[in-house]
Design an enzyme around this catalytic site. Structure first.
Site, PDB file in Angstrom:
ATOM      1  NE  ARG A 153     -11.847  16.092  20.528  1.00 46.52           N
ATOM      2  CZ  ARG A 153     -11.556  15.960  21.825  1.00 46.52           C
ATOM      3  NH1 ARG A 153     -12.511  15.759  22.707  1.00 46.52           N
ATOM      4  NH2 ARG A 153     -10.309  16.061  22.245  1.00 46.52           N
ATOM      5  N   GLY A 204     -17.302  15.515  27.903  1.00 48.40           N
ATOM      6  CA  GLY A 204     -18.343  15.408  26.873  1.00 48.40           C
ATOM      7  C   GLY A 204     -18.987  14.031  26.883  1.00 48.40           C
ATOM      8  CB  THR A 205     -17.430  10.664  27.194  1.00 51.37           C
ATOM      9  OG1 THR A 205     -16.554  10.894  26.099  1.00 51.37           O
ATOM     10  CG2 THR A 205     -17.865   9.209  27.232  1.00 51.37           C
ATOM     11  CB  THR A 248      -9.715  13.724  30.393  1.00 52.60           C
ATOM     12  OG1 THR A 248      -9.062  14.917  29.942  1.00 52.60           O
ATOM     13  CG2 THR A 248     -10.211  13.977  31.792  1.00 52.60           C
ATOM     14  CG  ASP A 250      -8.062  18.076  29.261  1.00 52.89           C
ATOM     15  OD1 ASP A 250      -6.901  18.033  28.812  1.00 52.89           O
ATOM     16  OD2 ASP A 250      -9.071  18.210  28.532  1.00 52.89           O
ATOM     17  CG  MET A 275      -2.888  19.622  24.635  1.00 54.03           C
ATOM     18  SD  MET A 275      -3.453  18.033  23.985  1.00 54.03           S
ATOM     19  CE  MET A 275      -3.491  18.388  22.237  1.00 54.03           C
TER      20      MET A 275
HETATM   21  O1  F6P Z   1      -9.433  16.749  26.250  1.00 55.54           O
HETATM   22  C1  F6P Z   1      -8.179  16.331  25.893  1.00 55.54           C
HETATM   23  C2  F6P Z   1      -7.530  17.310  24.949  1.00 55.54           C
HETATM   24  O2  F6P Z   1      -6.258  16.816  24.608  1.00 55.54           O
HETATM   25  C3  F6P Z   1      -7.426  18.740  25.445  1.00 55.54           C
HETATM   26  O3  F6P Z   1      -6.362  18.918  26.337  1.00 55.54           O
HETATM   27  C4  F6P Z   1      -7.258  19.483  24.145  1.00 55.54           C
HETATM   28  O4  F6P Z   1      -7.737  20.806  24.284  1.00 55.54           O
HETATM   29  C5  F6P Z   1      -8.120  18.697  23.199  1.00 55.54           C
HETATM   30  O5  F6P Z   1      -8.264  17.418  23.747  1.00 55.54           O
HETATM   31  C6  F6P Z   1      -7.563  18.563  21.797  1.00 55.54           C
HETATM   32  O6  F6P Z   1      -8.517  17.929  21.020  1.00 55.54           O
HETATM   33  P1  F6P Z   1      -8.292  17.301  19.583  1.00 55.54           P
HETATM   34  O7  F6P Z   1      -7.551  16.013  19.761  1.00 55.54           O
HETATM   35  O8  F6P Z   1      -9.660  17.090  19.068  1.00 55.54           O
HETATM   36  O9  F6P Z   1      -7.476  18.296  18.804  1.00 55.54           O
END
Ligand code: F6P
Length: 355
Positions: A73, A112-113, A133, A135, A177
């Protein structure tokens, strides 16, 4: 032609399938093409950490979860922050893009990307984004790769929770998520027959939710509620960030489902339990739909590179592949419309949304 490619942000099933789709197509349609895979996302571009990809690298990776390139990230706001005399991260990436004599950079990633991809494009790099994603919140595309696999995983888990909830006559909160949007919870909740679905786009009323649980429990052995990790009560929605932080510190866990479990145990006196699905939703083999759409998105991206269509991101619109301009979608979020068809139909058949 010399192409750089990277996978960035949270991983998801389908990244390897897209890499394979892109590379296979590019090797076939562009004579002499060289594809450099950056390691761990934008960090690889910043540190000039890359490897030349060969056709063999992308053989037999269609089914494999995660990403063969690794990911990380890179927070958007830090891209343009200057620390002393050092160039910004954005400038370092632009310089490396030039030093490596890239003709094009392909970025597989989420919101973000895409923000960073758009910045790079504004700075003169030839960028093509590919929408990843679980999401499903990237603006301007009906679907992102990875989403449907996560729906399958979350729906399967909610269905399993139902049988144990029935056996013990319990109330379950299953946390899904999705960051700040409710697509994954909505789809998984509907696909698993959840009694209630709580998503960030529709604030829930604690008292009414408790009442719903009591009424439902009077008619059936169990109550299963799909809760988005970003779901908020109307009380929380009215708080400032600082107030919400203080409010949440009173709970043992900041998780949406665990908080609700504590609150609803108190209010209803029933046996409540919380299950947080977490990263299991991002792991493993993509479902058939994601293998298909990832392959198509990858190959379509290769065609965009061939014709030099840059500053864009691939999207799926009405079952057809197309593209949006990066600058038009960067920084925007596709949220579940609270009064959209999906929610209204679900309400009509008795699914409760917490209002
Ligand atoms: O964006 C994908 C996601 O899995 C979201 O659903 C969740 O809020 C986040 O990433 C979790 O991020 P990390 O893997 O950095 O804990």
């Amino acid at each position: 032609m010399r192409i750089g490619i990277l996978t960035s942000g949270g991983d998801c099933p389908g990244l390897n399938a897209v890499l394979r789709g892109f590379c296979k197509c590019a090797f076939n349609i562009m004579e002499g093409v060289e594809i450099y895979g950056f390691i761990d996302g934008y960090a690889g571009l910043m540190n000039k950490n890359y490897r030349l990809l060969t056709p063999a690298d992308v053989e037999n990776i269609l089914d494999i979860g995660g990403t063969i390139l690794g990911t990380s990230r890179q927070p958007y706001k830090l891209m343009t922050v200057k620390e002393g005399d050092a160039p910004t991260k954005l400038q370092v990436m632009v310089d490396n893009y030039k030093k490596l004599k890239l003709d094009c950079l392909v970025t597989l990633g989420g919101a973000g990307t895409h923000k960073t991809a758009s910045l790079l494009s504004v700075e003169g790099c030839n960028v093509i984004g590919l929408p990843k994603t679980i999401d499903n919140d990237i603006y301007g595309t009906d679907v992102t790769f990875g989403f449907h696999t996560a729906v399958d995983i979350a729906a399967g888990a909610i269905k399993r929770i139902r049988t144990t909830a029935d056996s013990h006559s319990r109330v379950f909160f299953v946390e899904v998520m999705g960051n700040k949007v409710g697509w994954l919870t909505l789809y998984a909740g509907l696909a698993a027959g959840a009694d209630a679905i709580l998503i960030p786009e529709i604030a829930y009323d604690e008292e009414k939710l408790a009442q719903f649980i009591c009424n439902k429990k009077a008619q059936s052995r169990s109550v299963v509620i799909a809760v988005a990790e970003g779901a908020l009560s109307s009380r929380e929605a009215a708080m400032s960030k600082k107030e919400r932080k203080e409010y949440l510190s009173a709970f043992e866990s900041g998780s949406a489902a665990e908080k609700l479990c504590a609150l609803m145990t108190q209010r209803t006196g029933m046996q409540c339990r919380a299950t947080v699905l977490g990263h299991i939703q991002r792991g493993g083999e993509p479902c058939a739909y994601d293998k298909f759409i990832s392959t198509e998105i990858g190959a379509f991206g290769a065609h965009l590179a061939k014709v030099g269509r840059y500053g864009v991101t691939v999207c799926v619109r009405n079952n057809k592949l197309s593209y949006n301009m990066l600058v038009d979608i960067a920084g925007k979020t596709k949220r579940v419309p609270a009064d959209g068809q999906l929610v209204l139909l679900a309400k009509d058949m008795g699914v409760y949304f917490g209002e």
